[in-house]
Structures are given as C-alpha cells and as structure tokens.
Scaffold this motif. Structure first.
Motif, PDB file in Angstrom:
ATOM      1  N   ARG A 133       0.789  -1.172   0.000  1.00 23.08           N
ATOM      2  CA  ARG A 133       0.000   0.000   0.000  1.00 23.08           C
ATOM      3  C   ARG A 133       0.842   1.251   0.000  1.00 23.08           C
ATOM      4  O   ARG A 133       0.352   2.316  -0.216  1.00 23.08           O
ATOM      5  N   ALA A 134       2.111   1.114   0.294  1.00 25.86           N
ATOM      6  CA  ALA A 134       2.954   2.284   0.320  1.00 25.86           C
ATOM      7  C   ALA A 134       3.078   2.900  -1.044  1.00 25.86           C
ATOM      8  O   ALA A 134       3.041   2.242  -2.051  1.00 25.86           O
ATOM      9  N   GLY A 135       3.227   4.250  -1.091  1.00 26.05           N
ATOM     10  CA  GLY A 135       3.342   4.954  -2.354  1.00 26.05           C
ATOM     11  C   GLY A 135       4.633   4.644  -3.073  1.00 26.05           C
ATOM     12  O   GLY A 135       5.619   4.243  -2.470  1.00 26.05           O
ATOM     13  N   THR A 183       5.825   8.151   7.269  1.00 24.98           N
ATOM     14  CA  THR A 183       7.221   8.525   7.089  1.00 24.98           C
ATOM     15  C   THR A 183       7.905   7.491   6.206  1.00 24.98           C
ATOM     16  O   THR A 183       7.527   6.318   6.194  1.00 24.98           O
ATOM     17  N   VAL A 184       8.900   7.956   5.454  1.00 21.90           N
ATOM     18  CA  VAL A 184       9.802   7.073   4.720  1.00 21.90           C
ATOM     19  C   VAL A 184      11.194   7.320   5.288  1.00 21.90           C
ATOM     20  O   VAL A 184      11.682   8.448   5.283  1.00 21.90           O
ATOM     21  N   GLN A 209      12.326   2.112   4.690  1.00 17.25           N
ATOM     22  CA  GLN A 209      11.190   1.584   5.438  1.00 17.25           C
ATOM     23  C   GLN A 209      10.104   2.641   5.481  1.00 17.25           C
ATOM     24  O   GLN A 209      10.390   3.830   5.679  1.00 17.25           O
ATOM     25  N   VAL A 210       8.872   2.198   5.289  1.00 13.04           N
ATOM     26  CA  VAL A 210       7.719   3.087   5.300  1.00 13.04           C
ATOM     27  C   VAL A 210       6.840   2.733   6.496  1.00 13.04           C
ATOM     28  O   VAL A 210       6.601   1.556   6.770  1.00 13.04           O
ATOM     29  N   ASN A 211       6.379   3.754   7.209  1.00 10.96           N
ATOM     30  CA  ASN A 211       5.462   3.554   8.334  1.00 10.96           C
ATOM     31  C   ASN A 211       4.287   4.509   8.179  1.00 10.96           C
ATOM     32  O   ASN A 211       4.489   5.728   8.013  1.00 10.96           O
TER      33      ASN A 211
END
Length: 204
Positions: free
Chosen positions: A1-3, A57-58, A175-177
């Motif tokens: 789902r991350a951009g 955040t990335v 890492q994406v949160n």
C-alpha cells in the motif's frame, strides 16, 4: 500500500551507498507485532472502506526521514476492493495511486496498481495482512524494479498500522510507516464466507 512515485527522490541517492556498505543487512519482511498488542484480526475489506486519513514517514538507510499525509477512499463491491490513495509529501509534491484488489477467498487477494509489475500478492497472516509486490521506479539511472513488502494490522485504538520494507537485490533501501484512522467507515459489514472466488482481475 505504500506509495511509489516519490520514492525515486528518496531511494535513488542511497542505492550506491547501500551496495557498497558492509553494514547493511539483507532485507526482511516486516515482523508481526506480539498478538497481545493487536486489537483483533484485520479484515481488509472492512478496515479500508470509506474515508481513511493517515500520516506516514519514509526512512532511508542513511536515516533521512521524509514525511507525508495520505487520504484514502475505499470501496468494496463484494468482490473488488478499490482504494484511491492521495499522497501529499512535505515538499509539496502530490500523487494519486489506485489499487484494485480482487478477492480470491479466505483472506487472499490479487492486486493491481498503475506502477506495480504484474500483480500484488495479498494474504492473511494471523491477525494481520501482508502485501508483496514489485514497483518500477523511473530514475536518473534508468528504470529500477524494487520490491515492496507491506504488513497491515489493527492497533488497539482502532487505527490501522502499515509498515513496509523497500528493497533491491535483497538489500533494504527504505522503510515506510503509516498510521491510518478511519474517518467514515462503511456502514455495511461483509462476511468473507459470502465472497465470490474471483480468479480474474479487472482491467487496469
């Protein structure tokens, strides 16, 4: 789902660093949190319908952090979950991504998105949901295929947590949160037992 689109600017400056560094470990999928910290099982087509807003955040391997906001409009028609995602990054850049996730039954989906290579595998893992997919990024070095592995689960407060690792050749690049909060959840509750067994995806 991350951009994916704005990852070009975030990821590419650290690729050479990542390849040369002996300190970078191999990329692994996000770990499941302790069951005691998870409110209940995440049912994707229930949790991501209606209006959802999130902050994310990335973090790249150098420690640089890019912040963004996302607004998601989710629609479930009984067999296809459509997620229209509008991202706004702290530098002002905006982008829209649209997921179409076709139910295969038993908590499994196949997904397509504009920038995804082939299809994304989506499946239940305990109380959480995982996504595994490849994205082609356009960079100054040419096109680069990166692997995204997402983990989504419910927090006790009802928010949805999405963590993702981004990697190339087994090396973690970022890492994406994201923490997402439903604003207008769907009034309809769908049961997986009645979901059709869909083997074909809709056209992009």
């Amino acid at each position: 789902r991350a951009g994916g689109g704005n990852m070009n600017r975030i990821i590419i400056p650290v690729i050479c660093f990542a390849m040369a560094s002996f300190l970078v470990g191999c990329a692994t999928e996000p770990r499941l949190p302790e069951q005691s910290g998870m409110a209940k099982t995440l049912v994707l087509e229930q949790a991501l319908t209606g209006l959802i807003r999130g902050d994310g955040t990335v973090t790249d391997i150098t420690g640089d952090i890019t912040r963004f906001k996302v607004e998601i409009h989710g629609d479930w028609d009984g067999s296809i979950l459509t997620l229209i995602e509008d991202f706004k990054y702290e530098d002002g850049k905006k982008e829209r991504k649209t997921w179409k996730l076709a139910s295969l039954g038993n908590g499994r989906f196949q997904g397509i998105r504009e920038d995804v290579i082939g299809t994304a595998a989506v499946y239940q893992d305990g109380n959480a949901v995982r996504l595994d997919y490849q994205v082609t990024l356009d960079t100054s070095f040419g096109q680069l295929d990166c692997r995204f592995r997402d983990l989504l689960y419910l927090e006790p407060d009802g928010s949805v947590k999405n963590t993702a690792t981004v990697s190339k050749l087994g090396i973690r690049l970022a890492q994406v949160n994201i923490t997402m909060q439903p604003e207008t959840p769907s009034a309809t509750v769908y049961r997986r037992a009645s979901d059709p067994d869909t083997s074909a995806l809709p056209s992009p």
